[in-house]
Design a protein around this motif. Structure first.
Motif, PDB file in Angstrom:
ATOM      1  N   THR A 112       0.813  -1.224   0.000  1.00  0.00           N
ATOM      2  CA  THR A 112       0.000   0.000   0.000  1.00  0.00           C
ATOM      3  C   THR A 112       0.848   1.277   0.000  1.00  0.00           C
ATOM      4  OG1 THR A 112      -0.079   0.008   2.429  1.00  0.00           O
ATOM      5  CG2 THR A 112      -1.843  -1.173   1.256  1.00  0.00           C
ATOM      6  N   LYS A 113       2.119   1.128   0.362  1.00  0.00           N
ATOM      7  CA  LYS A 113       3.017   2.286   0.513  1.00  0.00           C
ATOM      8  C   LYS A 113       2.512   3.227   1.603  1.00  0.00           C
ATOM      9  CE  LYS A 113       5.590   0.756  -2.769  1.00  0.00           C
ATOM     10  NZ  LYS A 113       6.878   0.078  -2.418  1.00  0.00           N
ATOM     11  N   LYS A 114       1.865   2.652   2.603  1.00  0.00           N
ATOM     12  CA  LYS A 114       1.353   3.411   3.745  1.00  0.00           C
ATOM     13  C   LYS A 114       1.933   2.845   5.038  1.00  0.00           C
ATOM     14  CE  LYS A 114      -1.611   5.617   1.046  1.00  0.00           C
ATOM     15  NZ  LYS A 114      -1.529   7.076   0.754  1.00  0.00           N
ATOM     16  N   SER A 115       2.120   3.718   6.013  1.00  0.00           N
ATOM     17  CA  SER A 115       2.538   3.250   7.331  1.00  0.00           C
ATOM     18  C   SER A 115       1.350   2.576   8.007  1.00  0.00           C
ATOM     19  CB  SER A 115       3.039   4.413   8.188  1.00  0.00           C
ATOM     20  OG  SER A 115       4.247   4.929   7.681  1.00  0.00           O
ATOM     21  N   ILE A 116       1.603   1.448   8.643  1.00  0.00           N
ATOM     22  CA  ILE A 116       0.557   0.699   9.323  1.00  0.00           C
ATOM     23  C   ILE A 116       0.831   0.729  10.818  1.00  0.00           C
ATOM     24  CG2 ILE A 116      -0.651  -1.507   9.489  1.00  0.00           C
ATOM     25  CD1 ILE A 116      -0.744  -0.325   6.687  1.00  0.00           C
ATOM     26  N   GLU A 195       8.524  -1.204  14.476  1.00  0.00           N
ATOM     27  CA  GLU A 195       8.872  -0.180  15.451  1.00  0.00           C
ATOM     28  C   GLU A 195       7.921  -0.329  16.637  1.00  0.00           C
ATOM     29  OE1 GLU A 195       9.135   3.738  13.758  1.00  0.00           O
ATOM     30  OE2 GLU A 195       9.901   2.967  11.842  1.00  0.00           O
ATOM     31  N   ARG A 196       8.387  -1.021  17.654  1.00  0.00           N
ATOM     32  CA  ARG A 196       7.549  -1.305  18.814  1.00  0.00           C
ATOM     33  C   ARG A 196       7.655  -0.174  19.838  1.00  0.00           C
ATOM     34  NH1 ARG A 196       5.824  -6.674  19.117  1.00  0.00           N
ATOM     35  NH2 ARG A 196       6.784  -8.094  17.587  1.00  0.00           N
ATOM     36  N   ASN A 197       6.514   0.254  20.330  1.00  0.00           N
ATOM     37  CA  ASN A 197       6.492   1.251  21.395  1.00  0.00           C
ATOM     38  C   ASN A 197       7.242   0.673  22.598  1.00  0.00           C
ATOM     39  OD1 ASN A 197       5.664   2.738  23.758  1.00  0.00           O
ATOM     40  ND2 ASN A 197       3.940   3.536  22.587  1.00  0.00           N
ATOM     41  N   PRO A 198       8.294   1.342  23.079  1.00  0.00           N
ATOM     42  CA  PRO A 198       9.093   0.785  24.174  1.00  0.00           C
ATOM     43  C   PRO A 198       8.305   0.527  25.456  1.00  0.00           C
ATOM     44  CG  PRO A 198       9.612   3.106  23.821  1.00  0.00           C
ATOM     45  CD  PRO A 198       8.780   2.672  22.661  1.00  0.00           C
ATOM     46  N   HIS A 199       7.182   1.197  25.614  1.00  0.00           N
ATOM     47  CA  HIS A 199       6.352   1.001  26.804  1.00  0.00           C
ATOM     48  C   HIS A 199       5.231  -0.014  26.575  1.00  0.00           C
ATOM     49  CE1 HIS A 199       8.429   4.407  28.560  1.00  0.00           C
ATOM     50  NE2 HIS A 199       8.100   5.144  27.510  1.00  0.00           N
ATOM     51  N   LYS A 202       4.165  -5.194  22.781  1.00  0.00           N
ATOM     52  CA  LYS A 202       3.286  -6.098  22.033  1.00  0.00           C
ATOM     53  C   LYS A 202       1.947  -5.463  21.690  1.00  0.00           C
ATOM     54  CE  LYS A 202       3.373  -9.356  25.120  1.00  0.00           C
ATOM     55  NZ  LYS A 202       3.108 -10.679  25.774  1.00  0.00           N
ATOM     56  N   TRP A 203       1.749  -4.189  22.070  1.00  0.00           N
ATOM     57  CA  TRP A 203       0.424  -3.580  21.954  1.00  0.00           C
ATOM     58  C   TRP A 203       0.372  -2.392  20.995  1.00  0.00           C
ATOM     59  CZ3 TRP A 203      -2.554  -6.817  24.709  1.00  0.00           C
ATOM     60  CH2 TRP A 203      -1.936  -7.517  25.740  1.00  0.00           C
ATOM     61  N   ASP A 204       1.521  -1.867  20.640  1.00  0.00           N
ATOM     62  CA  ASP A 204       1.575  -0.697  19.751  1.00  0.00           C
ATOM     63  C   ASP A 204       2.762  -0.873  18.812  1.00  0.00           C
ATOM     64  OD1 ASP A 204       1.649   1.741  18.500  1.00  0.00           O
ATOM     65  OD2 ASP A 204       1.745   2.948  20.334  1.00  0.00           O
ATOM     66  N   ILE A 205       2.465  -1.205  17.538  1.00  0.00           N
ATOM     67  CA  ILE A 205       3.511  -1.537  16.574  1.00  0.00           C
ATOM     68  C   ILE A 205       3.322  -0.693  15.315  1.00  0.00           C
ATOM     69  CG2 ILE A 205       4.590  -3.361  15.203  1.00  0.00           C
ATOM     70  CD1 ILE A 205       3.378  -5.373  17.201  1.00  0.00           C
ATOM     71  N   LEU A 206       4.381  -0.032  14.897  1.00  0.00           N
ATOM     72  CA  LEU A 206       4.359   0.777  13.688  1.00  0.00           C
ATOM     73  C   LEU A 206       5.200   0.089  12.621  1.00  0.00           C
ATOM     74  CD1 LEU A 206       3.515   3.449  12.282  1.00  0.00           C
ATOM     75  CD2 LEU A 206       5.668   4.433  13.137  1.00  0.00           C
ATOM     76  N   ILE A 207       4.628  -0.014  11.406  1.00  0.00           N
ATOM     77  CA  ILE A 207       5.329  -0.625  10.279  1.00  0.00           C
ATOM     78  C   ILE A 207       5.370   0.394   9.148  1.00  0.00           C
ATOM     79  CG2 ILE A 207       5.426  -2.567   8.679  1.00  0.00           C
ATOM     80  CD1 ILE A 207       3.553  -4.077  10.605  1.00  0.00           C
ATOM     81  N   ARG A 208       6.547   0.815   8.754  1.00  0.00           N
ATOM     82  CA  ARG A 208       6.690   1.771   7.656  1.00  0.00           C
ATOM     83  C   ARG A 208       6.958   1.011   6.359  1.00  0.00           C
ATOM     84  NH1 ARG A 208       7.338   6.766  10.215  1.00  0.00           N
ATOM     85  NH2 ARG A 208       8.148   6.637  12.354  1.00  0.00           N
ATOM     86  N   PRO A 209       6.431   1.523   5.243  1.00  0.00           N
ATOM     87  CA  PRO A 209       6.678   0.849   3.955  1.00  0.00           C
ATOM     88  C   PRO A 209       8.134   0.992   3.529  1.00  0.00           C
ATOM     89  CG  PRO A 209       5.572   2.948   3.602  1.00  0.00           C
ATOM     90  CD  PRO A 209       5.596   2.723   5.096  1.00  0.00           C
ATOM     91  N   SER A 210       8.625   0.009   2.836  1.00  0.00           N
ATOM     92  CA  SER A 210      10.002   0.074   2.367  1.00  0.00           C
ATOM     93  C   SER A 210      10.056   0.823   1.031  1.00  0.00           C
ATOM     94  CB  SER A 210      10.568  -1.321   2.180  1.00  0.00           C
ATOM     95  OG  SER A 210       9.825  -2.039   1.203  1.00  0.00           O
TER      96      SER A 210
END
Length: 210
Positions: A112-116, A195-199, A202-210
């Motif tokens: 999608t070329k979108k951050s998830i 990109e896992r939220n350090p706090h 397992k509950w807040d994960i960001l994935i950026r498109p390559s």
């Protein structure tokens, strides 16, 4: 996004009342036809998307439905989206440590070329997931109805409303394999994209498109 409890097809009593003669069987004679509902609700537009799968509830089934939702959007709608935020329950098929699910989500971000951004509800808090309210409306809508066949099931879902809109409903006959996983080496490469939220690892994960 979430999957609802499996729907059994046949003249079985599901409780509730409805108009007309609907004499149900007094016990389960052995259901052979079952469908797994997977729903996606767009909180901005109120549009509900429901796919009934005839196979298993797996990570691939859920992400395939997410891809179908994406293809259903217009070019303008896709362009207006800066990122995609997905609220999900921490179930076995889509948890923040489910390797196959995370692999497919990385692929979806690249497609999608979108951050998830994956946001998970803590245990016993799934009732706050907006899709659960949609399932509640559906249960009240077909309350007491005998779902004799798949056509009856689909027809009832198509006539429910959420935020004044009828859902977009599909039936999937694709067969899914259970137990698909990645090796530790493969997962190590996937983890580099998360990109896992350090706090909230397992509950807040960001994935950026390559």
């Amino acid at each position: 996004m979430d999957c609802k409890a499996t729907v059994e097809i046949g003249e079985y009593s599901r409780g509730g009342q409805t108009r007309g003669y609907n004499q149900a069987q007094d016990h389960d004679m052995g259901t052979k036809e079952k469908y797994v509902p997977c729903g996606i609700v767009d909180e901005e537009t109120g549009q509900l998307y429901v796919t009934f799968g005839s196979s298993y509830k797996t990570s691939d089934f859920m992400v395939d439905n997410l891809e179908q939702w994406w293809t259903s959007l217009s070019i303008t709608e896709k362009q207006q989206l800066e990122n995609i935020q997905i609220k999900v329950d921490n179930g076995a098929e889509n948890s923040g440590i489910r390797r196959q699910f995370l692999k497919r989500m990385v692929e979806f971000a690249d497609q999608t070329k979108k951050s998830i951004q994956l946001l998970y509800f803590p245990p016993y808090h799934s009732k706050y997931n907006p899709i659960e309210r949609c399932w509640g409306i559906l249960e009240r809508h077909w309350n007491g109805t005998l779902l004799r066949n798949a056509q009856t099931m689909l027809a009832w879902v198509k006539t429910m409303t959420w935020k004044g809109l009828n859902p977009i409903v599909k039936l999937s006959k694709k067969v899914y394999q259970k137990g698909i996983s990645l090796t530790k080496k493969e997962m190590k490469e996937i983890e580099k994209r998360l990109e896992r939220n350090p706090h909230l690892l397992k509950w807040d994960i960001l994935i950026r498109p390559s």
